[in-house]
Enzyme design. Structure first.
Site, PDB file in Angstrom:
ATOM      1  N   ASP A  93      -1.567   5.595 -12.019  1.00 41.38           N
ATOM      2  CA  ASP A  93      -2.910   5.421 -12.594  1.00 41.38           C
ATOM      3  C   ASP A  93      -3.811   4.921 -11.473  1.00 41.38           C
ATOM      4  O   ASP A  93      -4.776   4.202 -11.705  1.00 41.38           O
ATOM      5  CB  ASP A  93      -2.784   4.376 -13.721  1.00 41.38           C
ATOM      6  CG  ASP A  93      -4.003   4.278 -14.605  1.00 41.38           C
ATOM      7  OD1 ASP A  93      -4.750   5.258 -14.690  1.00 41.38           O
ATOM      8  OD2 ASP A  93      -4.202   3.210 -15.211  1.00 41.38           O
TER       9      ASP A  93
ATOM     10  N   ASP B 222       0.872  -1.179   0.000  1.00 41.92           N
ATOM     11  CA  ASP B 222       0.000   0.000   0.000  1.00 41.92           C
ATOM     12  C   ASP B 222       0.910   1.231   0.000  1.00 41.92           C
ATOM     13  O   ASP B 222       1.743   1.396   0.902  1.00 41.92           O
ATOM     14  CB  ASP B 222      -0.851  -0.053   1.288  1.00 41.92           C
ATOM     15  CG  ASP B 222      -1.834   1.098   1.391  1.00 41.92           C
ATOM     16  OD1 ASP B 222      -1.607   2.142   0.750  1.00 41.92           O
ATOM     17  OD2 ASP B 222      -2.806   0.954   2.143  1.00 41.92           O
TER      18      ASP B 222
ATOM     19  N   LYS C  15      -3.516  10.069 -11.986  1.00 43.08           N
ATOM     20  CA  LYS C  15      -4.906  10.125 -12.446  1.00 43.08           C
ATOM     21  C   LYS C  15      -5.730  10.900 -11.425  1.00 43.08           C
ATOM     22  O   LYS C  15      -5.516  10.747 -10.212  1.00 43.08           O
ATOM     23  CB  LYS C  15      -5.445   8.704 -12.565  1.00 43.08           C
ATOM     24  CG  LYS C  15      -6.932   8.658 -12.877  1.00 43.08           C
ATOM     25  CD  LYS C  15      -7.351   7.442 -13.609  1.00 43.08           C
ATOM     26  CE  LYS C  15      -7.353   6.196 -12.749  1.00 43.08           C
ATOM     27  NZ  LYS C  15      -7.540   5.011 -13.581  1.00 43.08           N
TER      28      LYS C  15
HETATM   29  C1  LIG Z   1      -6.577   1.306 -12.936  1.00 41.39           C
HETATM   30  S1  LIG Z   1      -5.549   0.197 -12.035  1.00 41.39           S
HETATM   31  C2  LIG Z   1      -3.958   0.479 -12.785  1.00 41.39           C
HETATM   32  C3  LIG Z   1      -3.817  -0.095 -14.170  1.00 41.39           C
HETATM   33  C4  LIG Z   1      -2.385   0.001 -14.682  1.00 41.39           C
HETATM   34  N1  LIG Z   1      -2.026   1.386 -14.957  1.00 41.39           N
HETATM   35  C5  LIG Z   1      -2.185  -0.799 -15.939  1.00 41.39           C
HETATM   36  O1  LIG Z   1      -2.135  -0.222 -17.037  1.00 41.39           O
HETATM   37  O2  LIG Z   1      -2.052  -2.022 -15.824  1.00 41.39           O
HETATM   38  C6  LIG Z   1      -5.403   1.003 -10.478  1.00 41.39           C
HETATM   39  C7  LIG Z   1      -4.644   0.236  -9.425  1.00 41.39           C
HETATM   40  O3  LIG Z   1      -4.444   1.041  -8.267  1.00 41.39           O
HETATM   41  C8  LIG Z   1      -4.241   0.123  -7.186  1.00 41.39           C
HETATM   42  N2  LIG Z   1      -4.304   0.765  -5.877  1.00 41.39           N
HETATM   43  C9  LIG Z   1      -5.380   1.312  -5.259  1.00 41.39           C
HETATM   44  N3  LIG Z   1      -5.053   1.778  -4.039  1.00 41.39           N
HETATM   45  C10 LIG Z   1      -3.726   1.526  -3.861  1.00 41.39           C
HETATM   46  C11 LIG Z   1      -2.807   1.765  -2.789  1.00 41.39           C
HETATM   47  N4  LIG Z   1      -3.198   2.372  -1.669  1.00 41.39           N
HETATM   48  N5  LIG Z   1      -1.516   1.381  -2.951  1.00 41.39           N
HETATM   49  C12 LIG Z   1      -1.123   0.768  -4.072  1.00 41.39           C
HETATM   50  N6  LIG Z   1      -1.951   0.507  -5.133  1.00 41.39           N
HETATM   51  C13 LIG Z   1      -3.232   0.877  -5.028  1.00 41.39           C
HETATM   52  C14 LIG Z   1      -5.355  -0.894  -7.412  1.00 41.39           C
HETATM   53  O4  LIG Z   1      -5.090  -2.108  -6.719  1.00 41.39           O
HETATM   54  C15 LIG Z   1      -5.365  -1.036  -8.942  1.00 41.39           C
HETATM   55  O5  LIG Z   1      -4.676  -2.183  -9.364  1.00 41.39           O
END
Ligand SMILES: C[S@@+](CC[C@H](N)C(=O)[O-])C[C@H]1O[C@@H](n2cnc3c(N)ncnc32)[C@H](O)[C@@H]1O
Length: 248
Positions: free
Chosen positions: A116, A91, A156
């Site tokens: 993202d 995280d 994003k």
């Molecule tokens: C839209 S996806 C990313 C897609 C990626 N850019 C790709 O092209 O494969 C967003 C990601 O943010 C991650 N995410 C959300 N909160 C997070 C956190 N606190 N720490 C790390 N990752 C996190 C989610 O698990 C998810 O996989």
């Protein structure tokens, strides 16, 4: 043809293109379009991708940074290996994750942080936008621990209340901050990207001694939206609590 049909078809077109070129996600084209416009990743760069699962942006970052580059990705979810990238499960809001990222850098300095990141969407736009604002703000604060003067940051954001506070916090830290909506995003989507270039050697006076999160909280306060820390412990990242000013 309905507008909806046109939008779905366009989205599928990007998905088909991405798949045919071996990218894991349509989103890979969003980073490619950001790169075409702003050239944020240079050959040899060390890139941190926050929220990297399932790995489409990692693939693009590896291509753009080349053989001399180093790409590190972090996500709550496990990501299948991407050749040329190091992937960490964690995280981004945890200090232990920051430590593990530092350990993976082999003594190198990160030049660019791209993100993202997206919370688990509830389908309620206000809630999702509020949580996303907090998450993107926390990623900006995390990025400030890595990006050196002159470096870049992309995140994003979902359009909505409080975004201007994040844009202002970014402008206090980078000399060039722009919003950019790649055509690979759905035209109906409220997502856009904040592209921040040239980190300032010193944060502007208005922001000195403050985190970006504190600045966004202050901004929300000025808008008349009281902000409180969530009291209960939850596994997922919990967003700001928007309370009616008159409620107790
Ligand atoms: C839209 S996806 C990313 C897609 C990626 N850019 C790709 O092209 O494969 C967003 C990601 O943010 C991650 N995410 C959300 N909160 C997070 C956190 N606190 N720490 C790390 N990752 C996190 C989610 O698990 C998810 O996989």
């Amino acid at each position: 043809m309905s507008k909806r049909w046109y939008q779905d078809n366009r989205r599928d077109a990007w998905r088909r293109i991405a798949r045919s070129k071996g990218y894991r996600t349509r989103s890979a084209y969003k980073l490619k379009q950001i790169q075409e416009r702003f050239a944020i990743i240079r050959s040899g760069d060390c890139v941190l991708d926050v929220g990297c699962h399932p790995g489409g942006w990692l693939q693009v970052a590896v291509e753009e940074s080349g053989e001399e580059g180093l790409v590190v990705g972090v996500d709550l979810l496990a990501t299948s290996p991407v050749e040329g990238a190091v992937v960490i499960i964690g995280d981004i809001t945890d200090d232990s994750t920051i430590e593990r990222i530092n350990e993976s850098l082999e003594g190198r300095e990160i030049n660019v942080v791209v993100s993202d990141i997206s919370p688990n969407l509830t389908g309620r736009y206000d809630t999702d936008q509020t949580i996303s604002l907090e998450l993107s703000t926390l990623v900006l604060d995390a990025a400030m621990r890595f990006v050196p003067a002159g470096g870049s940051f992309v995140t994003k954001i979902f359009q909505g209340i409080g975004i201007e506070g994040l844009v202002e916090a970014a402008k206090d830290r980078f000399s060039n901050v722009q919003r950019f909506s790649p055509t690979a995003s759905r035209s109906s989507s409220s997502e856009t990207y904040l592209v921040c270039q040239n980190r300032l050697p010193r944060v502007r006076a208005a922001a000195r001694g403050k985190t970006a999160l504190e600045q966004v909280n202050e901004h929300l306060g000025r808008l008349g939206i009281l902000v409180e820390e969530a009291e209960e412990e939850e596994e997922t990242v919990v967003g700001f609590r928007r309370l009616n000013k008159d409620s107790d």
